[in-house]
Structure formats: C-alpha cells, structure tokens
Design an enzyme around this catalytic site. Sequence first.
Site, PDB file in Angstrom:
ATOM      1  N   ARG A 193      14.731 -40.741 -18.268  1.00  0.00           N
ATOM      2  CA  ARG A 193      13.399 -40.528 -18.843  1.00  0.00           C
ATOM      3  C   ARG A 193      12.384 -40.945 -17.780  1.00  0.00           C
ATOM      4  NH1 ARG A 193      16.581 -42.269 -23.137  1.00  0.00           N
ATOM      5  NH2 ARG A 193      16.580 -40.808 -24.889  1.00  0.00           N
ATOM      6  N   LYS A 213      14.477 -46.233 -24.397  1.00  0.00           N
ATOM      7  CA  LYS A 213      13.873 -45.664 -25.600  1.00  0.00           C
ATOM      8  C   LYS A 213      14.638 -46.047 -26.856  1.00  0.00           C
ATOM      9  CE  LYS A 213      12.367 -41.341 -27.683  1.00  0.00           C
ATOM     10  NZ  LYS A 213      12.226 -39.880 -27.528  1.00  0.00           N
ATOM     11  N   HIS A 234       9.862 -34.616 -17.293  1.00  0.00           N
ATOM     12  CA  HIS A 234      10.824 -34.801 -18.382  1.00  0.00           C
ATOM     13  C   HIS A 234      11.807 -33.638 -18.441  1.00  0.00           C
ATOM     14  CE1 HIS A 234      12.431 -35.833 -22.333  1.00  0.00           C
ATOM     15  NE2 HIS A 234      11.811 -36.990 -22.218  1.00  0.00           N
ATOM     16  N   HIS A 236      21.402 -40.696 -25.385  1.00  0.00           N
ATOM     17  CA  HIS A 236      21.099 -40.280 -26.745  1.00  0.00           C
ATOM     18  C   HIS A 236      21.917 -41.112 -27.710  1.00  0.00           C
ATOM     19  CE1 HIS A 236      19.705 -36.007 -25.414  1.00  0.00           C
ATOM     20  NE2 HIS A 236      18.814 -36.944 -25.169  1.00  0.00           N
TER      21      HIS A 236
END
Length: 397
Positions: A242, A269, A332, A359
């Site tokens: 990211r 994140k 991104h 993720h």
Amino acid sequence: MPLTDTQIKNLKKQDKPKKYSDGGGLFLFIPPQGSKLWRLAYRYDNKQKTLALGAYPIVSLADARKKRDDAKRLLGSGIDPSQQAKLDKIHRRASNAITFNAVADEFLEKVEREGKADATMTKKRWLIDLARDDLGTRPISEISAAEILVPLRRVEAKGNYETARRMRSTVGQVFRFAIATARAENDPTGGLKGALTTPTVTHRPAITQRNALGGLLRAIWGYEGAPETKHALMLMAYLYPRPGELRLAEWAEFDLEQSAWTIPAARAKMRREHKKPLPSQAVEILHIQKELTGDGRLVFPSIKSRVQPISENTLNGALRRLGFTQKEMTSHGFRATASSLLNESGNWSPDAIEAELAHVGADMVRRAYHRALYWDERVKMADWWAEEVESMRSSTN
C-alpha cells in the site's frame, strides 16, 4: 365521593389549605395560593407517607387516577412509590446526560487507545462530526432511525453517496459501543442500510497488460527526478505494498540481511503485523537508498523535513510527469497490477497471493495460514515477480 372535572374547575382558593378526596388515598390539595395539586396518601413500612403526582390541569383527573393505580401496584410488590419516583428521576437525568456527543467522544478515545492509524482516526472524527449538529445533544438511548436519516440525507443531497454509507457505518459503531457499555439498547442504523443510495464502485486505475506495463517500468527506470522518488516507484513495482506503507516506512522495519520487511501493526491497514519477503532487486535498491537517507529514521523523508515522510501526492505526481494520467495508473494501482498478473500466471495459490497483499482471509484460521504456511511460497513468488518485472522492462514487444 369521587371528584369530577366540573367540580375541580369550580374549586376556589381559600384562606386555609383544603383537601378534596377522590378515593383510594388520592386527593386534590389546594393551598392558599390557589394551586390545585394532586397528592396520594399511603402507608409504607408502617409509616404514613405522601406522594406528589403533579398539578391540575397539566395532570388531568384521569391521569391522576392512573398514577394512583400505578403506585398501588408498586406497593403491592413491596416497593415504596416515593423512592421509586426518586430513582426514576435520577435515571432520567442520567439518560439525558448520556448524549450522542459524550458517547461518541468515549468511542473515539477507545479506538485511539487501540492504536488505529492517524488517518483512520481523522476519518472517523470527520464522519462523526457530520452527525453532531443533529444528534449531538440528544440522549443516545432516545435517538431514532428517522433522526439519523436527517444528516445522512444531507450528505446524500450533495451526491456524496459513499460518504453517507461510511457515515452510517461509523455512527452505528458509536451506538454499538453505547450498547456494550449499557447506555443504549439498540442500534437504529441497522434499519437504514436499504435507505441510502448505493455508490457506484470505481476501481483504481491500473495497468494489467504486460506490454503496457513494460512501458511503464521503462519510464520509471528512466525517471530523471529526485532519486528517492525513483527508488520508491521501483519498490512499488517490485513489492506492490500500500502506498502509505512505503511512504511511512522506517529503516528499523527492514532486515536487509534476511531480505524481509516487517510492517508494524500500527501502520498496516488490517491492524496486524505484515511481513514481506524482499527479492534481491529490492534489497539492492534499499542499499542505494540507505546511502541517501540511512542516517535518519524514515526511508523516504520529505525534502522539506527529514522527520516528515514524502507526501501522498509524490508518487502519483511522478507518474503524471512520466506521462501516465490519473485514469491510466496510480501508485495504488501497482497492487492491482501484481494481483492480476500473479493470478493469471497460475503458478501461485490464491491464498499465497492474498497473504502477500495483506488481505484478510475468510476466517482466523486462514489468517494464521497467511502468516506462516505460505511464507516459503511467498519468498519464491517475490523472486519470480521481480524477474517478471525485469523481463517486462527489458522487452521491446
């Protein structure tokens, strides 16, 4: 005999206090000043007591009789109506003190203690602030879905559908916090999911065709601007993190001897530590970059201040100067580029790719697998992808 409304209306003040009985302990008390006050006489714990029920005509004859009957039911349950009235008053005052603003502030303090990133906190505060004018001073336990819809509609009216959606979600978090801390019994935002306009999903621009990607890579490797910016773009191509993770990266996170980058939970994140394998090409770039900024904390400090990172627009601005529009490629977009080509190759398991992208898996078991089981595969995948980047950059087809 029981009182009547006509009789009560015709009662006049007298020089001395006067009582008029309605039965069952209920009576109307008229002091010399002329007020008409409802009172209930009862016995509790062998003591004679009096309970004030309000003033006529604000409290009607029918209302006074209902209050008398309610008090009798409390007495039948062994409860002193006067004491219960005091407790109810305290409860009402406490409820009124527990406003949306008060609970929202507590919620934000809790989230901040949990180590959420500054950017996340800024967004949550902003979204909650959008609701404060309408909900702020209201007792949170009394707020209805219709009230919450008012500020949501105001945001929607400006065409900000995604903001309205996120605002509903964040306000819902405040209500769920209130439920968890015994200040509310339900979350009214749940019923508003279908009331808001669904925003149109716009995917981040990314180049996913090999020939076009080769052109982008050659442009990056030929970048003539600041070397730090060039190195950052090269690492985005090799590592596809990211952008904020690379922009805020610190030298302490890198183990160049073990070829690993550990992004701390406070900056990741998903709020969990993420370890990335480094191909030899990335390690070489980091060694060169270390000669430029290794005497400081940040890998990519701003040219204005060594203690501040490069801005969010630095990488995208460099892509624009290289000739790639905002609709063609963003910083991104490197993540979508790598994800597409890694999946298309068929060489790597989808779970390993998802793990490398940091993720969240379908459940906690898969998260554990992402961190451990797929590490060896991810190391091989990182080396393979770096070779692919080199191949596409060198190709003229």
